[in-house]
Design a protein around this motif. Structure first.
Motif, mmCIF file in Angstrom:
data_model
loop_
_atom_site.group_PDB
_atom_site.id
_atom_site.type_symbol
_atom_site.label_atom_id
_atom_site.label_comp_id
_atom_site.label_asym_id
_atom_site.label_seq_id
_atom_site.Cartn_x
_atom_site.Cartn_y
_atom_site.Cartn_z
ATOM 1 N N LEU A 1 -7.437 12.528 8.042
ATOM 2 C CA LEU A 1 -6.475 11.445 7.830
ATOM 3 C C LEU A 1 -5.242 11.591 8.722
ATOM 4 O O LEU A 1 -4.481 10.641 8.888
ATOM 5 N N PHE A 2 -5.034 12.779 9.276
ATOM 6 C CA PHE A 2 -3.806 13.067 10.015
ATOM 7 C C PHE A 2 -4.027 13.107 11.536
ATOM 8 O O PHE A 2 -3.153 13.541 12.280
ATOM 9 N N GLU A 3 -5.203 12.623 11.962
ATOM 10 C CA GLU A 3 -5.485 12.606 13.410
ATOM 11 C C GLU A 3 -4.467 11.746 14.142
ATOM 12 O O GLU A 3 -4.154 10.619 13.730
ATOM 13 N N GLY A 4 -3.937 12.283 15.228
ATOM 14 C CA GLY A 4 -2.974 11.549 16.042
ATOM 15 C C GLY A 4 -1.547 11.620 15.550
ATOM 16 O O GLY A 4 -0.639 11.090 16.198
ATOM 17 N N LEU A 5 -1.319 12.263 14.417
ATOM 18 C CA LEU A 5 0.037 12.392 13.883
ATOM 19 C C LEU A 5 0.623 13.758 14.265
ATOM 20 O O LEU A 5 -0.096 14.678 14.641
ATOM 21 N N ALA A 6 1.936 13.870 14.133
ATOM 22 C CA ALA A 6 2.639 15.078 14.579
ATOM 23 C C ALA A 6 2.096 16.344 13.937
ATOM 24 O O ALA A 6 1.988 17.392 14.581
ATOM 25 N N ILE B 1 0.852 -1.203 0.000
ATOM 26 C CA ILE B 1 0.000 0.000 0.000
ATOM 27 C C ILE B 1 0.885 1.249 0.000
ATOM 28 O O ILE B 1 1.669 1.455 0.925
ATOM 29 N N GLN B 2 0.767 2.064 -1.036
ATOM 30 C CA GLN B 2 1.546 3.298 -1.123
ATOM 31 C C GLN B 2 0.647 4.526 -1.126
ATOM 32 O O GLN B 2 1.094 5.636 -1.381
ATOM 33 N N ASP B 3 -0.638 4.298 -0.860
ATOM 34 C CA ASP B 3 -1.608 5.384 -0.831
ATOM 35 C C ASP B 3 -1.909 5.748 0.626
ATOM 36 O O ASP B 3 -2.399 4.917 1.394
ATOM 37 N N PHE B 4 -1.616 6.994 1.008
ATOM 38 C CA PHE B 4 -1.744 7.418 2.399
ATOM 39 C C PHE B 4 -3.182 7.307 2.908
ATOM 40 O O PHE B 4 -3.424 6.821 4.011
ATOM 41 N N GLU B 5 -4.143 7.737 2.077
ATOM 42 C CA GLU B 5 -5.540 7.697 2.513
ATOM 43 C C GLU B 5 -5.995 6.266 2.774
ATOM 44 O O GLU B 5 -6.624 5.981 3.797
ATOM 45 N N ARG B 6 -5.667 5.355 1.866
ATOM 46 C CA ARG B 6 -6.075 3.962 2.054
ATOM 47 C C ARG B 6 -5.395 3.372 3.289
ATOM 48 O O ARG B 6 -6.020 2.647 4.074
ATOM 49 N N LEU B 7 -4.122 3.690 3.456
ATOM 50 C CA LEU B 7 -3.357 3.186 4.605
ATOM 51 C C LEU B 7 -4.029 3.606 5.922
ATOM 52 O O LEU B 7 -4.203 2.790 6.835
ATOM 53 N N ARG B 8 -4.423 4.878 5.988
ATOM 54 C CA ARG B 8 -5.021 5.388 7.224
ATOM 55 C C ARG B 8 -6.431 4.819 7.442
ATOM 56 O O ARG B 8 -6.797 4.451 8.560
ATOM 57 N N ARG C 1 0.170 14.870 -1.007
ATOM 58 C CA ARG C 1 -1.064 15.117 -1.772
ATOM 59 C C ARG C 1 -2.255 15.297 -0.837
ATOM 60 O O ARG C 1 -3.013 16.275 -0.948
ATOM 61 N N ASP C 2 -2.407 14.373 0.113
ATOM 62 C CA ASP C 2 -3.562 14.453 1.007
ATOM 63 C C ASP C 2 -3.459 15.628 1.969
ATOM 64 O O ASP C 2 -4.483 16.201 2.374
ATOM 65 N N TYR C 3 -2.239 15.990 2.316
ATOM 66 C CA TYR C 3 -2.047 17.173 3.172
ATOM 67 C C TYR C 3 -2.491 18.424 2.432
ATOM 68 O O TYR C 3 -3.233 19.259 2.970
ATOM 69 N N PHE C 4 -2.056 18.577 1.178
ATOM 70 C CA PHE C 4 -2.419 19.774 0.413
ATOM 71 C C PHE C 4 -3.882 19.756 -0.039
ATOM 72 O O PHE C 4 -4.436 20.799 -0.376
#
Length: 525
Positions: free
Chosen positions: A68-73, A11-18, A59-62
């Motif tokens: 998707l970034f809950e709990g991350l730095a 899995i190289q897709d951030f959204e799917r991973l999360r 990509r997902d950040y921008f």
């Protein structure tokens, strides 16, 4: 027992991973720093090192996908979560073997974007004007600066490394696509390009000479890959599960993971970095296999090694290099070192403030590299090579040294003669390759001692065999050299797993130049 992490295999897709609840090694503090420091970046890293996941994260950040970034730095660092029009171009996973295949792909990608922003293509195959028109339209429609993310920009160029004329044509085609990016700097929020190799900026990015190349920046050394701290602090249950599955202690499993997958250093002050693809596969499957190498070795690498007659033994020992020798544009290189370094087959082992030492990062790379060279030094028949290695390995494992030497003699006799390459160094290298492939033993060639170097050392669970090959001498001379140079001395305190002294064996071997195989040998305990 603690619940084991779900690793994102393939899995190289951030959204799917999360969304799938897969484990993510948090690099978002570096993402935030990068996106708030500069606007144009270039990063090269070896294949399967997380570049595509990094691009997907950006990509997902921008796109402002805060959830998707809950709990991350980055959740604590970012206050706005503004949405930008993102243009994600990936050349990964495609084979570009002619101009047409590249043109079809680029036309397809730009046509998709033109549909999204209702842009009419009036420039046909002029990629630069088409891309510029799309970016300008996106800016006008949204009132927000576009973001450009390019993954594996160099795939078309690596596919044509052995065809310089075609490579030049594809290089010019790729350059057209990037040509408008510098002049549009005023309306672009962020530009990030990744690849494996470093082609010169003039040859690829044309006027785009404002790229911040972070490939060897200490602060971004760990932006791809998994550091020793991240492994040992965050993955203890998984390491224990690997240990249990392989009848190891926890410490033995840590040592095995380090020896097999660690060792990458991308900057002068880089932390120890593990190959992420191999590491998460090993922990997920609870097996210590050569996962990264199994995904394929670029044939261009072995061709380069052959062309420049580089002795693979030198990579084991490490060799000195200046920065210009390995952090150099691939297409202007006069030796294979830049390609080997950028592809991940060599890494920085030391830097003393003046010169670098390059070498294999770990056992997985060493074994894979050696295996890829075997057809050149032995025979093109990979099955024949592998069958021989299985037989000689079994003989070593069972301490049947006489049988191992007979297997080697028969194998050498079967190699087709090539007058051009089969000199003394060719056979010394072949002995080295054979020994290296006889895993799981500790194998060394020309192992340095205070007095000198032996040709080959094979260490099994119960014995240490020190070989001296005489390609122009006798067995007696070979044995005498082992004694006079004290080659056995460093192994006199080597213990087996029960704490007993290992058997020390010296092996003198002469080489029959006429028959091009082993002549006589003598084994002395």
């Amino acid at each position: 027992m603690a619940e084991l992490k779900l690793f994102p295999i393939g899995i190289q897709d951030f959204e799917r991973l999360r969304k799938d609840g897969c484990y993510y090694v948090d690099k978002t503090d570096l993402v935030y720093k990068m996106t708030h420091t500069f606007n144009y970046y270039f990063l090269s890293r070896p294949r399967r090192f997380g570049k595509s996941l990094l691009i997907s994260t950006l990509r997902d950040y921008f796109l402002g996908k805060k959830e998707l970034f809950e709990g991350l730095a980055i959740e604590k660092l970012e206050k706005e979560w503004k949405k930008y029009p993102v243009f994600h171009l990936s050349f990964a996973g495609n084979k570009f073997t002619d101009l047409k295949s590249l043109q079809i792909y680029m036309n397809f990608k730009l046509s998709e974007l033109e549909k999204t922003y209702k842009v009419t293509n009036t420039n046909e195959y002029e990629w630069g004007p088409r891309f510029e028109k799309i970016l300008m339209t996106a800016y006008e429609q949204t009132g927000t600066e576009p973001v450009v993310l390019v993954d594996e920009y160099d795939a078309p160029l690596l596919d044509t490394m052995d065809n310089p004329e075609l490579q030049l044509i594809l290089k010019q085609e790729v350059r057209k696509l990037f040509s408008p990016l510098k002049d549009m700097g005023g309306i672009l929020r962020f530009v990030f390009l990744t690849g494996i190799s470093k082609f010169s900026q003039l040859s690829i990015f044309s006027e785009l000479n404002n790229l911040n190349v972070i490939t060897m920046d200490n602060e971004y050394a760990a932006i791809c890959g998994i550091t020793k701290e991240e492994l040992f602090e965050q993955m203890k249950p998984e390491i224990q599960a690997l240990a249990d599955n392989n009848n190891m202690t926890y410490d033995q499993a840590c040592a095995a993971l380090t020896q097999k997958y660690d060792g990458y250093h991308f900057t002068e002050k880089s932390p120890d970095i593990y190959n992420p693809f191999s590491l998460i596969n090993a922990l997920s499957k609870k097996e210590l296999k050569n996962f990264w190498f199994a995904t394929g070795t670029p044939t261009i690498l072995t061709r380069l090694i052959k062309k420049y007659k580089m002795a693979p033994e030198s990579f084991d020992k490490g060799f000195p290099a200046t920065l210009e020798m390995f952090d150099a544009p691939t297409e202007t290189a006069t030796n294979p070192i830049p390609m080997l370094y950028q592809s991940g087959y060599l890494t920085i082992k030391n830097y003393d403030g003046y010169e670098y030492t390059l070498g294999f990062p770990n056992d997985e790379v060493r074994l894979g590299f050696v295996k890829s060279l075997m057809p050149y030094y032995a025979t093109d028949d990979q099955i024949q090579n592998d069958s021989f290695i299985l037989r000689i390995t079994k003989a070593f494992r069972e301490n049947r040294l006489e049988d191992a030497l007979k297997e080697m003699k028969a194998f050498l006799s079967s190699i087709p003669y090539n007058a051009e390459k089969q000199d003394e160094n060719h056979y010394k290298t072949l002995f080295y390759l054979i020994a290296r492939l006889c895993t799981p033993y500790v194998v060394k060639t020309e192992e340095a001692s205070a007095a000198g170097r032996s040709d080959m050392v094979v260490e099994t669970e119960s014995a240490v065999y020190v070989f001296e090959f005489k390609l122009d001498g006798t067995v007696e001379e070979a044995l005498a050299q082992i004694d006079s140079k004290g080659y056995l001395i460093p192994y006199s305190v080597t213990k087996d797993k029960n704490g007993n002294d290992k058997k020390l064996v010296k092996v003198g071997v002469s080489f029959d130049a006429e028959k091009r195989t082993l002549g006589e040998w003598k084994i002395v305990e």
